[in-house]
Design an enzyme around this catalytic site. Structure first.
Site, PDB file in Angstrom:
ATOM      1  N   ARG A  91     -11.120   9.107   1.180  1.00 17.87           N
ATOM      2  CA  ARG A  91     -11.077   9.673   2.524  1.00 17.87           C
ATOM      3  C   ARG A  91     -12.283  10.565   2.794  1.00 17.87           C
ATOM      4  O   ARG A  91     -12.781  10.618   3.912  1.00 17.87           O
ATOM      5  CB  ARG A  91      -9.754  10.420   2.724  1.00 17.87           C
ATOM      6  CG  ARG A  91      -8.576   9.450   2.803  1.00 17.87           C
ATOM      7  CD  ARG A  91      -7.227  10.129   2.859  1.00 17.87           C
ATOM      8  NE  ARG A  91      -6.159   9.126   2.896  1.00 17.87           N
ATOM      9  CZ  ARG A  91      -4.870   9.387   2.674  1.00 17.87           C
ATOM     10  NH1 ARG A  91      -4.497  10.611   2.388  1.00 17.87           N
ATOM     11  NH2 ARG A  91      -3.979   8.406   2.711  1.00 17.87           N
ATOM     12  N   LYS A 145      -2.092  -1.618  -3.903  1.00 21.67           N
ATOM     13  CA  LYS A 145      -2.941  -0.436  -3.827  1.00 21.67           C
ATOM     14  C   LYS A 145      -2.069   0.819  -3.835  1.00 21.67           C
ATOM     15  O   LYS A 145      -1.140   0.902  -3.028  1.00 21.67           O
ATOM     16  CB  LYS A 145      -3.780  -0.493  -2.539  1.00 21.67           C
ATOM     17  CG  LYS A 145      -4.751   0.657  -2.366  1.00 21.67           C
ATOM     18  CD  LYS A 145      -5.551   0.509  -1.077  1.00 21.67           C
ATOM     19  CE  LYS A 145      -6.550   1.641  -0.917  1.00 21.67           C
ATOM     20  NZ  LYS A 145      -7.331   1.540   0.323  1.00 21.67           N
ATOM     21  N   LYS A 195       0.905   9.860   5.888  1.00 23.83           N
ATOM     22  CA  LYS A 195       1.024   8.448   6.260  1.00 23.83           C
ATOM     23  C   LYS A 195       2.333   7.825   5.758  1.00 23.83           C
ATOM     24  O   LYS A 195       2.431   6.610   5.600  1.00 23.83           O
ATOM     25  CB  LYS A 195      -0.183   7.677   5.732  1.00 23.83           C
ATOM     26  CG  LYS A 195      -1.515   8.244   6.231  1.00 23.83           C
ATOM     27  CD  LYS A 195      -2.702   7.350   5.910  1.00 23.83           C
ATOM     28  CE  LYS A 195      -3.989   7.918   6.489  1.00 23.83           C
ATOM     29  NZ  LYS A 195      -5.142   7.004   6.367  1.00 23.83           N
ATOM     30  N   LYS A 205       0.863  -1.173   0.000  1.00 23.62           N
ATOM     31  CA  LYS A 205       0.000   0.000   0.000  1.00 23.62           C
ATOM     32  C   LYS A 205       0.904   1.228   0.000  1.00 23.62           C
ATOM     33  O   LYS A 205       1.661   1.461   0.941  1.00 23.62           O
ATOM     34  CB  LYS A 205      -0.912  -0.003   1.218  1.00 23.62           C
ATOM     35  CG  LYS A 205      -1.974   1.075   1.191  1.00 23.62           C
ATOM     36  CD  LYS A 205      -2.912   0.934   2.375  1.00 23.62           C
ATOM     37  CE  LYS A 205      -4.038   1.942   2.344  1.00 23.62           C
ATOM     38  NZ  LYS A 205      -4.928   1.799   3.521  1.00 23.62           N
ATOM     39  N   SER A 257     -10.042   5.215  -5.411  1.00 20.39           N
ATOM     40  CA  SER A 257     -11.013   6.267  -5.673  1.00 20.39           C
ATOM     41  C   SER A 257     -10.511   7.305  -6.666  1.00 20.39           C
ATOM     42  O   SER A 257     -11.268   7.762  -7.533  1.00 20.39           O
ATOM     43  CB  SER A 257     -11.401   6.951  -4.362  1.00 20.39           C
ATOM     44  OG  SER A 257     -10.257   7.491  -3.717  1.00 20.39           O
ATOM     45  N   TYR A 290     -14.685   0.303  -7.972  1.00 19.76           N
ATOM     46  CA  TYR A 290     -15.986   0.946  -7.827  1.00 19.76           C
ATOM     47  C   TYR A 290     -16.814   0.817  -9.108  1.00 19.76           C
ATOM     48  O   TYR A 290     -18.000   1.126  -9.104  1.00 19.76           O
ATOM     49  CB  TYR A 290     -15.796   2.419  -7.451  1.00 19.76           C
ATOM     50  CG  TYR A 290     -15.013   2.586  -6.169  1.00 19.76           C
ATOM     51  CD1 TYR A 290     -15.610   2.375  -4.929  1.00 19.76           C
ATOM     52  CD2 TYR A 290     -13.652   2.909  -6.189  1.00 19.76           C
ATOM     53  CE1 TYR A 290     -14.887   2.494  -3.748  1.00 19.76           C
ATOM     54  CE2 TYR A 290     -12.923   3.030  -5.017  1.00 19.76           C
ATOM     55  CZ  TYR A 290     -13.543   2.819  -3.799  1.00 19.76           C
ATOM     56  OH  TYR A 290     -12.826   2.926  -2.633  1.00 19.76           O
TER      57      TYR A 290
END
Length: 340
Positions: free
Chosen positions: A216, A260, A229, A206, A286, A325
């Site tokens: 988010r 990811k 992060k 990730k 996303s 999605y």
């Protein structure tokens, strides 16, 4: 022409690649990769309440759903042949704190959703994420102590949360918080609780990506995040480090591996599949989804063709499936195609 032989035949030695492309039927015969409904995992957002369908502004066509409406959507997904859902909760701000302690509530929103889906639609898989970011007041994936995301305390929490998610009926635990040792700790905790048949899909690589913004917003952490992060997600520049991370997850007992984001990291998908031989999945995140949707809405691209082309790219890169999605759109497209 040179004598009786065409100059192109002299150059190619008579090898003409276009022969296999000359007609639809020949192209279908030699097609190397195919996208099917069996390749699809549908990520969904769940919110508190009843009869809620709340559009995510930054992700056209994507909704946050209350558990009752999510059950209806799960039933439709199963009818279309989609194998599994991946659930992500947007919980009340009053339940979020510095340590994400609400992840240990047996009746929290993600576990409530799992129970409802498995009761109503038992033939669809449910994949749950044990990262703490939906539960923390600061938007990080782990416990924040001062300015540090502490590794071991976070691992202890996510292992306990994984057991509760398995108790609720989760089929696959997907730890995404990228703490060291979390896959092994989750495996031990699941086995000790009698959940030997619950799998682990490790977010093996990730990356600290700029593609996560709309997600988010969807889970209500966009405005909460303090800092970044980068101390626990992987640097986008580092392929070798990503492979080392994945290798540790394999050693610790991961059943499946995930990359990811997806499209910017097709090289990692290929390397992981070639190296480990485990099922490999990509998460078309996303930001990838939203940029395709935005360009299509502006008439700049053919949205359906680009959707299908990007998903096929994951198959070509060795992926066994894709979290996307677009899952429902693709499933409907494939169903219409099959009816013709």
């Amino acid at each position: 022409m040179t004598g009786s032989r065409n100059i192109v035949d002299e150059i190619t030695g008579g090898r003409r690649m276009r022969r296999n492309r000359k007609a639809d039927w020949t192209r279908r015969l030699v097609q190397e990769n195919r996208l099917t409904v069996d390749d699809l995992i549908w990520p969904v957002f769940v919110v508190p309440g009843t009869n809620v369908v709340d559009p995510v502004a930054a992700m056209p066509g994507v909704n946050r759903m209350s558990v009752d409406r999510l059950v209806e959507a799960a039933r439709e997904a199963a009818d279309l042949g989609i194998p599994a859902l991946a659930t992500f909760p947007n919980i009340e701000m009053s339940l979020r704190d510095e340590t994400g302690s609400h992840c240990l509530a047996a009746d929290n929103l993600i576990n409530e959703a799992t129970r409802a889906i498995k009761k109503a639609v038992p033939n669809i898989g449910v994949i749950t994420d044990v990262a703490l970011d939906p539960f923390t007041s600061h938007g990080h994936d782990g416990v924040l102590r001062g300015d540090v995301i502490v590794n071991d305390e976070t691992v202890e929490l996510v292992a306990k949360a994984a057991v509760l998610q398995a108790d609720a009926g989760s089929d696959i635990i997907a730890p995404s918080e990228m703490m060291d040792g979390r896959v092994g700790a989750i495996r031990q905790a699941l086995d000790a609780a009698g959940h030997q048949n619950v799998g682990i899909m490790a977010y093996a690589t990730k990356f600290a990506s700029a593609f996560y913004g709309p997600y988010r917003d969807a889970i209500g952490t966009g405005g909460l995040l303090k800092g970044d992060k980068k101390t626990y997600y992987i640097d986008p520049a580092n392929g070798t480090e990503a492979m080392r991370d994945a290798a540790l997850d394999v050693e610790e007992g991961a059943d499946m591996l995930m990359v990811k984001p997806g499209l910017p990291y097709l090289d990692i998908c290929w390397r992981m599949k070639e190296t480990f031989g485990l099922p490999v999945f990509a998460y078309q995140v996303s930001g990838e989804y939203s940029q395709i949707k935005a360009a299509a809405m502006n008439g700049w691209i053919d949205g359906e063709r680009v959707m299908l082309e990007t998903l096929l790219a994951f198959k070509r890169a060795g992926c066994d499936g894709i979290l996307t999605y677009f899952a429902m759109d693709v499933a409907r497209h494939l169903a219409r195609k099959a009816e013709i």
